[in-house]
Design a protein around this motif. Sequence first.
Motif, short mmCIF file in Angstrom:
data_model
loop_
_atom_site.label_atom_id
_atom_site.label_comp_id
_atom_site.label_asym_id
_atom_site.label_seq_id
_atom_site.Cartn_x
_atom_site.Cartn_y
_atom_site.Cartn_z
N ILE A 167 16.07 70.75 22.24
CA ILE A 167 16.76 70.66 21.51
C ILE A 167 16.38 68.73 21.05
O ILE A 167 16.84 68.07 20.23
CB ILE A 167 18.03 70.66 21.86
CG1 ILE A 167 18.40 71.85 21.44
CG2 ILE A 167 19.41 69.77 21.32
CD1 ILE A 167 19.31 72.88 22.12
N ARG A 168 16.41 68.06 22.34
CA ARG A 168 16.00 66.52 22.81
C ARG A 168 14.62 66.19 21.34
O ARG A 168 15.50 65.38 20.55
CB ARG A 168 15.60 66.22 23.72
CG ARG A 168 16.76 66.54 24.47
CD ARG A 168 17.24 65.30 24.75
NE ARG A 168 17.33 63.99 24.31
CZ ARG A 168 17.01 62.87 25.83
NH1 ARG A 168 18.25 63.53 26.67
NH2 ARG A 168 16.87 61.48 25.56
N TRP A 169 13.96 66.76 21.45
CA TRP A 169 12.80 66.77 20.57
C TRP A 169 12.72 66.68 19.59
O TRP A 169 12.26 65.77 18.61
CB TRP A 169 11.58 67.87 20.96
CG TRP A 169 10.21 67.64 20.21
CD1 TRP A 169 9.17 67.40 20.41
CD2 TRP A 169 10.29 68.44 19.45
NE1 TRP A 169 8.71 66.70 19.08
CE2 TRP A 169 8.88 68.03 18.28
CE3 TRP A 169 10.93 69.56 18.36
CZ2 TRP A 169 8.20 68.58 17.59
CZ3 TRP A 169 10.34 70.24 17.12
CH2 TRP A 169 9.73 69.96 16.86
N TRP A 170 14.04 67.92 18.96
CA TRP A 170 14.11 68.21 17.62
C TRP A 170 14.77 67.30 17.20
O TRP A 170 14.63 66.84 15.69
CB TRP A 170 15.07 69.58 17.38
CG TRP A 170 15.96 70.27 15.86
CD1 TRP A 170 14.45 70.26 14.85
CD2 TRP A 170 17.13 69.93 16.03
NE1 TRP A 170 15.73 70.76 13.63
CE2 TRP A 170 16.63 70.39 14.34
CE3 TRP A 170 17.43 69.71 16.17
CZ2 TRP A 170 18.07 70.80 13.44
CZ3 TRP A 170 18.86 70.28 15.44
CH2 TRP A 170 19.41 70.27 13.75
N LEU A 173 15.19 78.59 31.54
CA LEU A 173 15.58 78.82 30.30
C LEU A 173 16.12 77.70 29.34
O LEU A 173 16.30 77.16 28.40
CB LEU A 173 16.36 79.81 29.86
CG LEU A 173 14.62 80.89 30.42
CD1 LEU A 173 15.94 82.50 29.67
CD2 LEU A 173 13.90 80.67 28.61
N GLY A 174 16.81 77.10 30.00
CA GLY A 174 18.29 76.05 30.02
C GLY A 174 17.02 75.10 29.63
O GLY A 174 18.18 74.27 28.74
N LEU A 175 16.79 74.77 31.12
CA LEU A 175 15.80 73.37 30.72
C LEU A 175 14.97 73.43 29.29
O LEU A 175 14.70 71.74 28.57
CB LEU A 175 14.73 73.55 31.35
CG LEU A 175 14.17 71.51 31.78
CD1 LEU A 175 14.55 70.84 32.37
CD2 LEU A 175 13.14 72.06 33.21
N ILE A 176 14.58 74.50 29.00
CA ILE A 176 13.82 74.83 27.34
C ILE A 176 14.30 74.38 26.62
O ILE A 176 13.85 73.52 25.58
CB ILE A 176 12.74 75.77 27.84
CG1 ILE A 176 11.87 76.00 28.56
CG2 ILE A 176 12.51 76.13 26.65
CD1 ILE A 176 11.18 77.43 28.68
#
Length: 62
Positions: free
Chosen positions: A52-55, A44-47
């Motif tokens: 967030i990086r994509w956003w 869940l932390g990885l997702i």
Amino acid sequence: MISLFRATQSFAQCSICTKTAQQLGDGPARGFNTGILYLAFLPLGLIAFLGIRWWINERKSS
């Protein structure tokens, strides 16, 4: 966010895990619950991190 760190208050068990935890007793059952939550936190932390990086990257390109 604070609720993620209160692992001992959560009941993250399927029906089979519940029966196993009941047979172990109170102390090991708490450890069992905590272990299940730690195992769930990594994916869940990885997702969340990737999302967030994509956003952020999408905001910069717009």
